[in-house]
Design a protein around this motif. Structure first.
Motif, PDB file in Angstrom:
ATOM      1  N   ASN A  40       9.641  -5.851   8.042  1.00 34.58           N
ATOM      2  CA  ASN A  40      10.275  -5.521   9.336  1.00 34.58           C
ATOM      3  C   ASN A  40      10.690  -4.063   9.407  1.00 34.58           C
ATOM      4  O   ASN A  40      10.694  -3.453  10.472  1.00 34.58           O
ATOM      5  N   ASP A  41      11.100  -3.498   8.256  1.00 35.34           N
ATOM      6  CA  ASP A  41      11.488  -2.081   8.198  1.00 35.34           C
ATOM      7  C   ASP A  41      10.209  -1.248   8.223  1.00 35.34           C
ATOM      8  O   ASP A  41       9.382  -1.312   7.314  1.00 35.34           O
ATOM      9  N   SER A  42      10.031  -0.460   9.280  1.00 37.00           N
ATOM     10  CA  SER A  42       8.760   0.272   9.456  1.00 37.00           C
ATOM     11  C   SER A  42       8.511   1.270   8.325  1.00 37.00           C
ATOM     12  O   SER A  42       7.363   1.535   7.962  1.00 37.00           O
ATOM     13  N   GLU A  43       9.604   1.843   7.745  1.00 38.34           N
ATOM     14  CA  GLU A  43       9.409   2.814   6.654  1.00 38.34           C
ATOM     15  C   GLU A  43       8.940   2.134   5.378  1.00 38.34           C
ATOM     16  O   GLU A  43       8.127   2.673   4.634  1.00 38.34           O
ATOM     17  N   VAL A  44       9.465   0.924   5.102  1.00 36.82           N
ATOM     18  CA  VAL A  44       8.991   0.153   3.942  1.00 36.82           C
ATOM     19  C   VAL A  44       7.509  -0.155   4.128  1.00 36.82           C
ATOM     20  O   VAL A  44       6.694  -0.005   3.203  1.00 36.82           O
ATOM     21  N   ALA A  45       7.138  -0.570   5.345  1.00 37.32           N
ATOM     22  CA  ALA A  45       5.737  -0.906   5.632  1.00 37.32           C
ATOM     23  C   ALA A  45       4.839   0.314   5.469  1.00 37.32           C
ATOM     24  O   ALA A  45       3.785   0.246   4.825  1.00 37.32           O
ATOM     25  N   SER A  46       5.268   1.460   6.034  1.00 38.36           N
ATOM     26  CA  SER A  46       4.444   2.684   5.960  1.00 38.36           C
ATOM     27  C   SER A  46       4.254   3.125   4.509  1.00 38.36           C
ATOM     28  O   SER A  46       3.144   3.470   4.094  1.00 38.36           O
ATOM     29  N   ASN A  47       5.343   3.122   3.733  1.00 38.28           N
ATOM     30  CA  ASN A  47       5.246   3.546   2.338  1.00 38.28           C
ATOM     31  C   ASN A  47       4.402   2.577   1.514  1.00 38.28           C
ATOM     32  O   ASN A  47       3.689   2.991   0.592  1.00 38.28           O
ATOM     33  N   SER A  48       4.476   1.283   1.843  1.00 40.24           N
ATOM     34  CA  SER A  48       3.655   0.292   1.131  1.00 40.24           C
ATOM     35  C   SER A  48       2.176   0.527   1.401  1.00 40.24           C
ATOM     36  O   SER A  48       1.341   0.447   0.496  1.00 40.24           O
ATOM     37  N   VAL A  49       1.864   0.829   2.664  1.00 34.30           N
ATOM     38  CA  VAL A  49       0.464   1.083   3.032  1.00 34.30           C
ATOM     39  C   VAL A  49      -0.045   2.335   2.321  1.00 34.30           C
ATOM     40  O   VAL A  49      -1.157   2.347   1.765  1.00 34.30           O
ATOM     41  N   PHE A  50       0.780   3.386   2.292  1.00 37.98           N
ATOM     42  CA  PHE A  50       0.372   4.622   1.614  1.00 37.98           C
ATOM     43  C   PHE A  50       0.145   4.357   0.120  1.00 37.98           C
ATOM     44  O   PHE A  50      -0.827   4.845  -0.474  1.00 37.98           O
ATOM     45  N   ALA A  51       1.050   3.571  -0.481  1.00 42.42           N
ATOM     46  CA  ALA A  51       0.921   3.244  -1.909  1.00 42.42           C
ATOM     47  C   ALA A  51      -0.354   2.436  -2.161  1.00 42.42           C
ATOM     48  O   ALA A  51      -0.985   2.584  -3.213  1.00 42.42           O
ATOM     49  N   MET A  52      -0.746   1.591  -1.201  1.00 38.37           N
ATOM     50  CA  MET A  52      -2.008   0.846  -1.350  1.00 38.37           C
ATOM     51  C   MET A  52      -3.184   1.820  -1.404  1.00 38.37           C
ATOM     52  O   MET A  52      -4.130   1.630  -2.190  1.00 38.37           O
ATOM     53  N   GLY A  53      -3.121   2.871  -0.584  1.00 41.46           N
ATOM     54  CA  GLY A  53      -4.167   3.901  -0.640  1.00 41.46           C
ATOM     55  C   GLY A  53      -4.168   4.616  -1.977  1.00 41.46           C
ATOM     56  O   GLY A  53      -5.223   4.943  -2.538  1.00 41.46           O
ATOM     57  N   LEU A  54      -2.964   4.834  -2.500  1.00 38.62           N
ATOM     58  CA  LEU A  54      -2.814   5.570  -3.763  1.00 38.62           C
ATOM     59  C   LEU A  54      -3.370   4.784  -4.948  1.00 38.62           C
ATOM     60  O   LEU A  54      -4.065   5.338  -5.801  1.00 38.62           O
ATOM     61  N   ILE A  55      -3.067   3.471  -5.012  1.00 35.17           N
ATOM     62  CA  ILE A  55      -3.537   2.693  -6.173  1.00 35.17           C
ATOM     63  C   ILE A  55      -5.050   2.449  -6.110  1.00 35.17           C
ATOM     64  O   ILE A  55      -5.676   2.189  -7.139  1.00 35.17           O
ATOM     65  N   GLY A  56      -5.605   2.574  -4.908  1.00 32.49           N
ATOM     66  CA  GLY A  56      -7.055   2.364  -4.794  1.00 32.49           C
ATOM     67  C   GLY A  56      -7.827   3.656  -4.633  1.00 32.49           C
ATOM     68  O   GLY A  56      -9.042   3.631  -4.401  1.00 32.49           O
ATOM     69  N   ALA A  57      -7.150   4.804  -4.769  1.00 27.42           N
ATOM     70  CA  ALA A  57      -7.769   6.102  -4.445  1.00 27.42           C
ATOM     71  C   ALA A  57      -9.092   6.298  -5.183  1.00 27.42           C
ATOM     72  O   ALA A  57      -9.142   6.283  -6.412  1.00 27.42           O
ATOM     73  N   GLY A  58     -10.165   6.464  -4.402  1.00 30.31           N
ATOM     74  CA  GLY A  58     -11.471   6.768  -4.973  1.00 30.31           C
ATOM     75  C   GLY A  58     -12.169   5.602  -5.635  1.00 30.31           C
ATOM     76  O   GLY A  58     -13.165   5.807  -6.329  1.00 30.31           O
ATOM     77  N   THR A  59     -11.669   4.357  -5.447  1.00 31.55           N
ATOM     78  CA  THR A  59     -12.275   3.219  -6.149  1.00 31.55           C
ATOM     79  C   THR A  59     -13.199   2.385  -5.263  1.00 31.55           C
ATOM     80  O   THR A  59     -13.967   1.568  -5.777  1.00 31.55           O
ATOM     81  N   ASN A  60     -13.100   2.539  -3.947  1.00 39.32           N
ATOM     82  CA  ASN A  60     -13.878   1.698  -3.004  1.00 39.32           C
ATOM     83  C   ASN A  60     -13.589   0.210  -3.202  1.00 39.32           C
ATOM     84  O   ASN A  60     -14.447  -0.630  -2.941  1.00 39.32           O
ATOM     85  N   ASN A  61     -12.410  -0.141  -3.686  1.00 41.76           N
ATOM     86  CA  ASN A  61     -12.083  -1.535  -3.992  1.00 41.76           C
ATOM     87  C   ASN A  61     -12.237  -2.416  -2.742  1.00 41.76           C
ATOM     88  O   ASN A  61     -11.577  -2.199  -1.725  1.00 41.76           O
ATOM     89  N   ALA A  62     -13.115  -3.431  -2.833  1.00 45.35           N
ATOM     90  CA  ALA A  62     -13.445  -4.250  -1.660  1.00 45.35           C
ATOM     91  C   ALA A  62     -12.249  -5.059  -1.173  1.00 45.35           C
ATOM     92  O   ALA A  62     -12.036  -5.223   0.033  1.00 45.35           O
ATOM     93  N   ARG A  63     -11.443  -5.560  -2.121  1.00 43.94           N
ATOM     94  CA  ARG A  63     -10.275  -6.370  -1.737  1.00 43.94           C
ATOM     95  C   ARG A  63      -9.275  -5.526  -0.952  1.00 43.94           C
ATOM     96  O   ARG A  63      -8.738  -5.957   0.083  1.00 43.94           O
ATOM     97  N   LEU A  64      -9.035  -4.318  -1.442  1.00 41.69           N
ATOM     98  CA  LEU A  64      -8.107  -3.412  -0.740  1.00 41.69           C
ATOM     99  C   LEU A  64      -8.659  -3.014   0.626  1.00 41.69           C
ATOM    100  O   LEU A  64      -7.909  -2.907   1.598  1.00 41.69           O
ATOM    101  N   ALA A  65      -9.971  -2.780   0.678  1.00 44.71           N
ATOM    102  CA  ALA A  65     -10.595  -2.378   1.951  1.00 44.71           C
ATOM    103  C   ALA A  65     -10.387  -3.465   3.009  1.00 44.71           C
ATOM    104  O   ALA A  65     -10.063  -3.174   4.169  1.00 44.71           O
ATOM    105  N   THR A  66     -10.544  -4.729   2.595  1.00 42.27           N
ATOM    106  CA  THR A  66     -10.335  -5.845   3.537  1.00 42.27           C
ATOM    107  C   THR A  66      -8.872  -5.909   3.972  1.00 42.27           C
ATOM    108  O   THR A  66      -8.576  -6.102   5.164  1.00 42.27           O
ATOM    109  N   MET A  67      -7.949  -5.760   3.007  1.00 42.27           N
ATOM    110  CA  MET A  67      -6.515  -5.772   3.341  1.00 42.27           C
ATOM    111  C   MET A  67      -6.181  -4.694   4.367  1.00 42.27           C
ATOM    112  O   MET A  67      -5.441  -4.931   5.328  1.00 42.27           O
TER     113      MET A  67
END
Length: 797
Positions: A604-631
């Motif tokens: 519900n907290d938009s900043e928690v959501a935004s930071n979580s989304v950015f962190a998802m990009g960070l943990i998958g950076a350069g991997t083309n991970n299919a599961r993350l791409a779908t998420m």
């Protein structure tokens, strides 16, 4: 009996009293027991008794000799470590045992305190040097950051091909040696160390993998797969989404030298953005042309003469990005940007200052630092410019304890008013100071004491940044506990305070105008305090991840702690935890971390959501991970109506497909043994700016994302012959296995597949040659590796 029943040390007593027969005649278990008693006796009674010390040392030598001859190398090392006589080790180690001994000593490094870890590394360097393993010794010298030892190893190596391999390792580590111009092979070595062929080799890899064709952001978004897209969502041609596409286009085609947007009509594309958006859109050209100094600057040049300050500033930033990791004799970045750091326009200053820091990250170049230092004292500099300058100085001189830069940033901090220090960007100044001490541990104590003159809460923020950077990657448990204590404090949220005051005011008699004004001031004060306390906790959470990322056990334990903090921490702390989780597993999409972040990306907290989304990009950076791409595609649909959240989803999608899946943002390299300080500094700058994501990345400071550039590295493994001509050979790529202390010749990888070079290596993977035709000149097959044709004459040097 003495080994099992005795409470006193009778084994050693009778050994010293008895005949001097062979120590092994009583069996291996007896010798192990004796080694334990020697350690106890040494620690309790022999510290001040020179005669007893000599007797015990003589017995210890005998025990170590026995262990070395009976495949018990780790026990021999433990005994010498306990009695603090590691320098004796080389006399007992032969050509068959040195590999196991050094591997064991290196594996002990994360578990001992400073300065003991340095002693273990130096002992290993001596052994490697003794047996002519120069590339192995060089890795350890880089870990110690000992420039004199690095130069000595390089210059004393008698084999020209091994020196070339060492030059490749130094280039990856961004360590530049000032060699004698008259020395043999000077031009070739400097060419390798300057990384001048990085772009050429990367493009060759792209052609080999058939991914040289430029891609569109739409190839990543795959909007046609997004079902049930509601009508009336975010406009497809809004400035915000155009800006997101500029970043995605830059990340996606990173280092490939061509794209579809700038190729069609660059000017038209840039003008689809507004103000600071034009700056970031122009700078994305630098990402596309990354590492291509000669060809890239020609394409950027036309934008340097634009009439619009934002485009001009973006072009300067692009110049800095193109020069990242590359050392060029002409110093084009300094020549183009140096004259603009004191420009009348703060916008142009911004591009020049950040561009210089990206081009010279980690170099500690005195001439570049001298260009930037006057900006801190310049009266025309805004607070924003001063903050960017401080953090840029920290990035250039990262981990060097540069006293001149440290004093300048400290003076600038102390001259700021309490109101200025409440600005969201002010923490960048404290971070810039902390970066100077990256990995230097106790050397930060003086600065920590100096920071005590600042007022709370900024004092705690500055001290936490300094400690977190100084102990980065060390796994120091005491510091982690200290930061956890900061995170576990509970503060009354400003909203609850407001409710209490509202209740009190309704029940009390009507207040006068003066009293109402005073109440409003008090309310603002409490709100500021709440924000400041939140920032303290956010910095501490990032600090925990920064310290724990160095070793696996600490990282696992901190993941558990973050789980508790996410559930029970204050709302403000919860905004920082996703960023800390991202830092713990950069370019390493672990399922538990991925699922946790996916859960909080719907918060519900938009900043928690935004930071979580950015962190998802960070943990998958350069991997083309299919599961993350779908998420992320699902999140794009979920956040369709929220422009800010959708912008962050697009950025995460760009990071996930960075360099079409050939790049990594992980600061760890060389089998995760070494950490690039410049890369780690770039990551922590971006994550720190995300602590106040609404006013930075989602505001007008989105160009701070370009601080990720020093962390961008290729995941390729390319093999060369001794003349540096690319060759193809079969390699096995599999999950790395820990072989420390195992007998025989254990397998170093498991679950492998056989590929032909060049290949891409994922996080935690290791490669080994599949054929006996060649011998690698380094045991770690990563990046650029020189192979020597196997023959009866050549042994590995």
């Amino acid at each position: 009996m003495a080994m099992t029943m005795s409470t006193t040390r009778e084994s050693i007593k009778y050994k010293l009293l008895g005949t001097k027969e062979d120590i092994g005649s009583w069996g291996h278990e007896y010798v192990r027991h004796l080694a334990g008693e020697v350690t106890q006796e040494w620690n309790e009674n022999a510290k001040d008794d020179a005669e007893k010390k000599e007797v015990l040392l003589s017995l210890a030598r005998e025990i170590v000799g026995y262990f070395m001859g009976h495949n018990a190398e780790p026990e021999a090392c433990d005994l010498l470590m306990e009695i603090e006589n590691l320098p004796l080790l080389p006399e007992f180690v032969d050509a068959h045992a040195y590999g196991k001994v050094c591997l064991y000593l290196i594996s002990c490094v994360p578990y001992v305190a400073d300065p003991e870890d340095g002693h273990l590394l130096r002992a290993s360097i001596k052994l490697y040097h003794k047996f002519n393993q120069y590339t192995e010794a060089l890795r350890l010298a880089i870990r110690l950051n000992d420039m004199d030892m690095i130069k000595e190893l390089f210059t004393t190596c008698p084999d020209r091909s091994v020196q070339k391999q060492m030059a490749f390792i130094l280039a990856h580590s961004q360590v530049y040696l000032d060699l004698d111009e008259s020395s043999d092979g000077y031009d070739e070595f400097m060419g390798i160390m300057s990384n001048s062929d990085l772009n050429t080799n990367h493009l060759a890899l792209a052609r080999e993998l058939d991914i040289a064709e430029p891609k569109n952001p739409e190839d990543v978004y795959k909007s046609h797969l997004e079902q049930h897209r509601p009508y009336g969502g975010a406009s497809l041609d809004s400035a915000r989404q155009n800006l997101a596409s500029a970043f995605v286009n830059g990340f996606l085609n990173c280092g490939f030298g061509s794209d579809k947007m700038f190729a069609e009509d660059g000017n038209k594309w840039i003008y689809k953005n507004k103000e600071h958006g034009m700056l970031s859109a122009t700078a994305s050209l630098g990402l596309i042309l990354l590492w291509d100094v000669d060809g890239g600057l020609t394409q950027i040049d036309k934008y340097l003469y634009a009439t619009d300050d934002y485009i001009k500033s973006g072009a300067m930033l692009a110049c800095g990005i193109v020069n990242a990791r590359i050392r060029n004799e002409c110093d084009p970045a300094k020549a183009l940007l140096g004259e603009h750091v004191l420009n009348k326009s703060n916008i142009i200053r911004t591009g020049a200052i950040i561009g210089l820091s990206l081009a010279y990250a980690g170099t500690n170049r005195g001439d570049v630092l001298e260009l930037l230092l006057p900006v801190l004292d310049d009266e025309a500099s805004s607070l924003e410019i001063r903050c960017f300058t401080a953090v840029s100085l920290g990035l250039i001189a990262v981990g060097t304890c540069n006293s001149e830069v440290g004093e300048a940033i400290l003076h600038c901090l102390m001259d700021r008013s309490a109101l200025e220090l409440k600005d969201p960007l002010a923490k960048m100044m404290a971070l810039g100071l902390g970066l100077l001490f990256m990995g230097q541990q106790e050397k930060v104590d003086t600065v920590r004491a100096t920071l005590q003159v600042l007022d709370e809460p900024f004092r705690t923020i500055a001290v936490t940044f300094a400690d977190a950077c100084a102990y980065a990657g060390t796994g120091n448990v005491l510091k982690v506990q200290q930061f956890l204590h900061i995170c576990s404090e509970h503060f009354e949220s400003p909203k609850k305070e407001d409710d209490k005051q509202a209740d009190a005011s309704t029940s009390a008699a009507p207040l006068g105008a003066a009293a109402a004004a005073a109440a409003a001031v008090e309310k603002d004060k409490k709100k500021d305090e709440g924000n400041d306390n939140a920032m303290k906790q956010g910095v501490a959470a990032l600090g925990i991840a920064l310290i724990a990322m160095g070793e696996d056990i600490g990282a696992e334990m901190s993941l558990r702690s973050f789980g508790h903090l996410l559930r029970y921490g204050d709302p403000a702390l919860r905004r920082a935890i996703p960023l800390a989780l991202g830092l713990l597993s950069v370019s390493n999409p672990k399922l538990p971390v991925m699922d946790t972040l996916s859960k909080f990306s719907h918060d519900n907290d938009s900043e928690v959501a935004s930071n979580s989304v950015f962190a998802m990009g960070l943990i998958g950076a350069g991997t083309n991970n299919a599961r993350l791409a779908t998420m992320l595609r699902n999140l794009a649909v979920y956040h369709t109506k929220d422009a800010n959240s959708l912008f962050m989803v697009r950025i995460a999608q760009g990071l996930l497909h960075m360099g079409k899946g050939t790049h990594s943002l992980s600061p760890q390299y060389s089998d995760r043994f070494l950490v690039s300080r410049a890369a780690l500094a770039g990551l922590i700058i971006v994550l720190s700016s995300c602590l106040d994501v609404k006013s930075t990345i989602l505001g007008k400071h989105h160009y701070l994302l370009y601080y990720l550039v020093p962390a961008i590295q290729s995941r390729m493994l390319v093999c060369f012959d001794e003349e540096l001509k690319p060759i193809t050979t079969s390699v096995r790529v599999g999950t790395a296995v820990d072989t420390v202390g195992q007998a025989g010749r254990p397998k170093a990888i498991t679950g492998f597949q056989t590929h032909t070079t060049p290949v891409l290596l994922n996080y935690g993977e290791r490669a080994e040659l599949a054929s006996d035709e060649y011998i690698p000149l380094t045991s770690i097959l990563e990046g650029f590796v020189i192979l020597r044709k196997r023959s009866t004459d050549h042994e590995m040097a």
